[in-house]
Design a protein around this motif. Structure first.
Motif, PDB file in Angstrom:
ATOM      1  N   CYS A  73       0.720  -1.201  -0.103  1.00 58.02           N
ATOM      2  CA  CYS A  73      -0.113  -0.063  -0.049  1.00 58.02           C
ATOM      3  C   CYS A  73       0.808   1.196  -0.019  1.00 58.02           C
ATOM      4  O   CYS A  73       1.761   1.350   0.912  1.00 58.02           O
ATOM      5  CB  CYS A  73      -0.754  -0.145   1.206  1.00 58.02           C
ATOM      6  N   TYR A  80       0.159   4.300   0.892  1.00 61.43           N
ATOM      7  CA  TYR A  80       0.200   5.300   2.034  1.00 61.43           C
ATOM      8  C   TYR A  80       1.097   4.507   3.092  1.00 61.43           C
ATOM      9  O   TYR A  80       1.757   5.382   3.910  1.00 61.43           O
ATOM     10  CB  TYR A  80      -1.123   5.216   2.551  1.00 61.43           C
ATOM     11  N   PHE A  81       1.332   3.340   3.186  1.00 59.96           N
ATOM     12  CA  PHE A  81       2.174   2.645   4.156  1.00 59.96           C
ATOM     13  C   PHE A  81       3.407   2.803   4.197  1.00 59.96           C
ATOM     14  O   PHE A  81       4.276   3.037   4.709  1.00 59.96           O
ATOM     15  CB  PHE A  81       1.877   0.925   3.899  1.00 59.96           C
ATOM     16  N   CYS A  86      -1.478   6.455   8.143  1.00 58.66           N
ATOM     17  CA  CYS A  86      -1.739   5.129   7.720  1.00 58.66           C
ATOM     18  C   CYS A  86      -1.948   4.177   9.206  1.00 58.66           C
ATOM     19  O   CYS A  86      -0.881   4.187   9.963  1.00 58.66           O
ATOM     20  CB  CYS A  86      -0.386   4.435   7.036  1.00 58.66           C
ATOM     21  N   ASN A  87      -2.972   3.764   9.680  1.00 65.56           N
ATOM     22  CA  ASN A  87      -3.168   3.061  10.651  1.00 65.56           C
ATOM     23  C   ASN A  87      -2.098   1.947  11.000  1.00 65.56           C
ATOM     24  O   ASN A  87      -1.982   1.466  12.164  1.00 65.56           O
ATOM     25  CB  ASN A  87      -4.647   2.435  10.794  1.00 65.56           C
ATOM     26  N   LYS A  88      -1.749   1.212   9.752  1.00 64.28           N
ATOM     27  CA  LYS A  88      -0.988  -0.033  10.217  1.00 64.28           C
ATOM     28  C   LYS A  88       0.628   0.543  10.468  1.00 64.28           C
ATOM     29  O   LYS A  88       1.084  -0.027  11.252  1.00 64.28           O
ATOM     30  CB  LYS A  88      -0.578  -0.871   8.770  1.00 64.28           C
ATOM     31  N   CYS A 135      -6.989   6.039   7.789  1.00 63.03           N
ATOM     32  CA  CYS A 135      -6.694   5.227   6.535  1.00 63.03           C
ATOM     33  C   CYS A 135      -7.170   5.775   5.267  1.00 63.03           C
ATOM     34  O   CYS A 135      -8.210   5.904   5.086  1.00 63.03           O
ATOM     35  CB  CYS A 135      -7.472   3.909   6.499  1.00 63.03           C
ATOM     36  N   PRO A 136      -5.962   6.628   4.681  1.00 63.93           N
ATOM     37  CA  PRO A 136      -6.267   7.462   3.329  1.00 63.93           C
ATOM     38  C   PRO A 136      -6.829   6.582   2.432  1.00 63.93           C
ATOM     39  O   PRO A 136      -7.313   7.152   1.566  1.00 63.93           O
ATOM     40  CB  PRO A 136      -5.146   8.146   3.215  1.00 63.93           C
ATOM     41  N   ALA A 137      -6.416   5.200   2.346  1.00 64.58           N
ATOM     42  CA  ALA A 137      -6.728   4.388   1.095  1.00 64.58           C
ATOM     43  C   ALA A 137      -8.140   4.382   1.071  1.00 64.58           C
ATOM     44  O   ALA A 137      -8.745   4.110  -0.073  1.00 64.58           O
ATOM     45  CB  ALA A 137      -5.996   3.024   1.174  1.00 64.58           C
ATOM     46  N   HIS A 172     -10.641   0.191   8.931  1.00 70.56           N
ATOM     47  CA  HIS A 172      -9.286   0.566   9.696  1.00 70.56           C
ATOM     48  C   HIS A 172      -8.077   0.421   8.562  1.00 70.56           C
ATOM     49  O   HIS A 172      -7.095   0.857   8.714  1.00 70.56           O
ATOM     50  CB  HIS A 172      -9.037   0.195  11.027  1.00 70.56           C
ATOM     51  N   CYS A 173      -8.365  -0.422   7.978  1.00 72.41           N
ATOM     52  CA  CYS A 173      -7.313  -0.719   6.676  1.00 72.41           C
ATOM     53  C   CYS A 173      -7.895  -1.784   5.807  1.00 72.41           C
ATOM     54  O   CYS A 173      -8.506  -2.642   6.062  1.00 72.41           O
ATOM     55  CB  CYS A 173      -6.223  -1.463   7.580  1.00 72.41           C
ATOM     56  N   VAL A 174      -7.368  -1.330   4.820  1.00 70.99           N
ATOM     57  CA  VAL A 174      -8.126  -2.213   3.292  1.00 70.99           C
ATOM     58  C   VAL A 174      -6.634  -2.800   2.296  1.00 70.99           C
ATOM     59  O   VAL A 174      -6.880  -3.001   1.331  1.00 70.99           O
ATOM     60  CB  VAL A 174      -8.990  -1.245   2.524  1.00 70.99           C
ATOM     61  N   ALA A 175      -5.525  -2.927   3.122  1.00 70.63           N
ATOM     62  CA  ALA A 175      -4.251  -3.222   2.305  1.00 70.63           C
ATOM     63  C   ALA A 175      -4.628  -4.847   2.135  1.00 70.63           C
ATOM     64  O   ALA A 175      -5.335  -5.622   2.988  1.00 70.63           O
ATOM     65  CB  ALA A 175      -3.306  -3.030   3.348  1.00 70.63           C
TER      66      ALA A 175
HETATM   67  S1  SF4 Z   1      -5.003   0.305   3.642  1.00 71.02           S
HETATM   68 FE1  SF4 Z   1      -3.823  -0.243   5.615  1.00 71.02          FE
HETATM   69  S2  SF4 Z   1      -1.797   0.159   4.930  1.00 71.02           S
HETATM   70 FE2  SF4 Z   1      -2.921   1.358   3.497  1.00 71.02          FE
HETATM   71  S3  SF4 Z   1      -3.113   3.227   4.290  1.00 71.02           S
HETATM   72 FE3  SF4 Z   1      -4.905   2.220   5.091  1.00 71.02          FE
HETATM   73  S4  SF4 Z   1      -4.013   1.427   7.023  1.00 71.02           S
HETATM   74 FE4  SF4 Z   1      -2.520   2.032   6.035  1.00 71.02          FE
END
Ligand code: SF4
Ligand SMILES: Cc1cc2nc3c(=O)[nH]c(=O)nc-3n(C[C@H](O)[C@H](O)[C@H](O)COP(=O)(O)OP(=O)(O)OC[C@H]3O[C@@H](n4cnc5c(N)ncnc54)[C@H](O)[C@@H]3O)c2cc1C
Length: 330
Positions: free
Chosen positions: A119, A121-122, A129-131, A138-140, A156-159
């Protein structure tokens, strides 16, 4: 890049002790992911403990007809191992579909399992980035997500998990073994990767500081007729936008046993158990294969710009199963 120390470990206990002693220490396998993340400032270890000289570089048969694969076996060596090619051909295909020859020569089994998401953003420390930074967002979800998850994700995360190898290991019920300061442990690969939930920074069930020592593939006669198919945006040197590891045994025109795992659709390699349940005992034909794909993908929750993955995965599952069924008929 932060200055860091480097130590080479020569035995498993020594490696675990070294890691426990150093704050912010990390194991170093082939370095093909970790070093990139250090250059990007995502990882800032104070100490690297190089594990490549540990005696974990063997692929050995187990008493029950499976294989025990050491954590420092390179992706190249694993791909060409005669017993892997013969008993688990989808694993060979998955490995050879990953990265490039040079990278596979460096990359290790342990490091491949623990590689981080691609990802964007990571890997960009100027972004939330929550991760990478729990609680930052989570901007994605509202941003760039065309190659993000359609199954098992959360707000919270879609990676997605990027490993090809992991998808084949998931289809074949691999078990990941580790050594930690509290002793040895193991986890089936389907439990090894944690559900994303509201803790996307917690990716695996590995205890802190634990060293992956080996991966065990149980005996699986069904795997001898198996296939890995990967779809990507370029023909080589690219991560999957969707992949399937499948194995099929057919008896009297019906599916006796099926294994199915999907890649690049979730935060972890995705075992397609709903599809397997539909396939069990079903006629080995296109209608059953499509019904199996639909059963699995009924849980899909695509984002505005990755709905194509649901169609892609349906077609991929049907196509790979049809191919395997054709082979079985010959
Ligand atoms: S999808 Fe996960 S890794 Fe990507 S920005 Fe969102 S929290 Fe971060
Ligand atoms: C350009 C490029 C293209 C790529 N394309 C693909 C692709 O198409 N498909 C694919 O699957 N992969 C792809 N990769 C990823 C590559 O497969 C991984 O980088 C590699 O497998 C990681 O293995 P490594 O040994 O180099 O890990 P490292 O980078 O050394 O380590 C990765 C992580 O694992 C930890 N670690 C390493 N060994 C152990 C251990 N034994 N126990 C506990 N922790 C450990 C490290 O601390 C680190 O956190 C690509 C990489 C690049 C750079």
């Amino acid at each position: 890049m932060r200055e860091f120390g480097y130590q080479r470990a020569h035995d498993v206990t020594g490696a675990v002790t070294l890691l426990a002693a150093g704050p912010d220490a990390r194991y170093l396998g082939g370095g093909t992911n970790l070093v990139d993340l250090m250059k990007a400032g995502v990882e800032r270890p104070a100490l690297l403990v190089d594990v490549r000289e540990l005696p974990l570089d063997r692929v050995e048969p187990t008493a029950d007809g499976g294989l025990r694969i050491g954590a420092t076996v390179t992706n190249s060596d694993l791909a060409v191992h005669p017993e892997v090619r013969r008993r688990y051909p989808a694993l060979t295909q998955a490995l050879l579909a990953g990265a490039s020859g040079q990278l596979r020569n460096m990359a290790t089994v342990g490091g491949n399992l623990l590689q981080r998401t691609r990802c964007g953003y990571f890997t960009d420390v100027s972004q939330p980035c929550n991760k990478r930074a729990p609680g930052s967002g989570c901007p994605a979800v509202a941003g760039e997500h065309h190659n993000h998850a359609v199954l098992g994700a959360s707000d919270h995360c879609v990676a997605v998990h990027p490993s090809d190898m992991g998808v084949a290991l998931t289809a074949f019920d691999a078990v990941v073994s580790y050594e930690s300061a509290d002793g040895p442990g193991e986890a089936p690969i389907t439990d090894f990767y944690l559900p994303v939930g509201d803790t996307p920074h917690r990716e695996t069930a590995l205890p802190p500081g634990a060293l992956i020592t080996h991966v065990t593939l149980p005996a699986a006669p069904v795997a001898a007729r198996s296939r890995y198919r990967k779809v990507r945006e370029r023909a080589s040197y690219a991560f999957a936008i969707g992949s399937v590891a499948a194995a099929l045994t057919i008896e009297d025109g019906r599916v006796r046993e099926a294994r199915l795992a999907l890649g690049a659709v979730a935060s972890r390699p995705w075992r397609a158990r709903a599809a397997e349940a539909v396939l069990a005992g079903a006629p080995a034909d296109g209608a059953a294969f499509a019904a199996a794909a639909d059963a699995e993908l009924a849980a899909a929750r695509p984002l505005p710009r990755n709905g194509y993955k649901v169609t892609l995965m349906r077609n991929l599952v049907v196509s790979v199963l049809t191919e395997l069924a054709g082979e079985d008929a010959r």
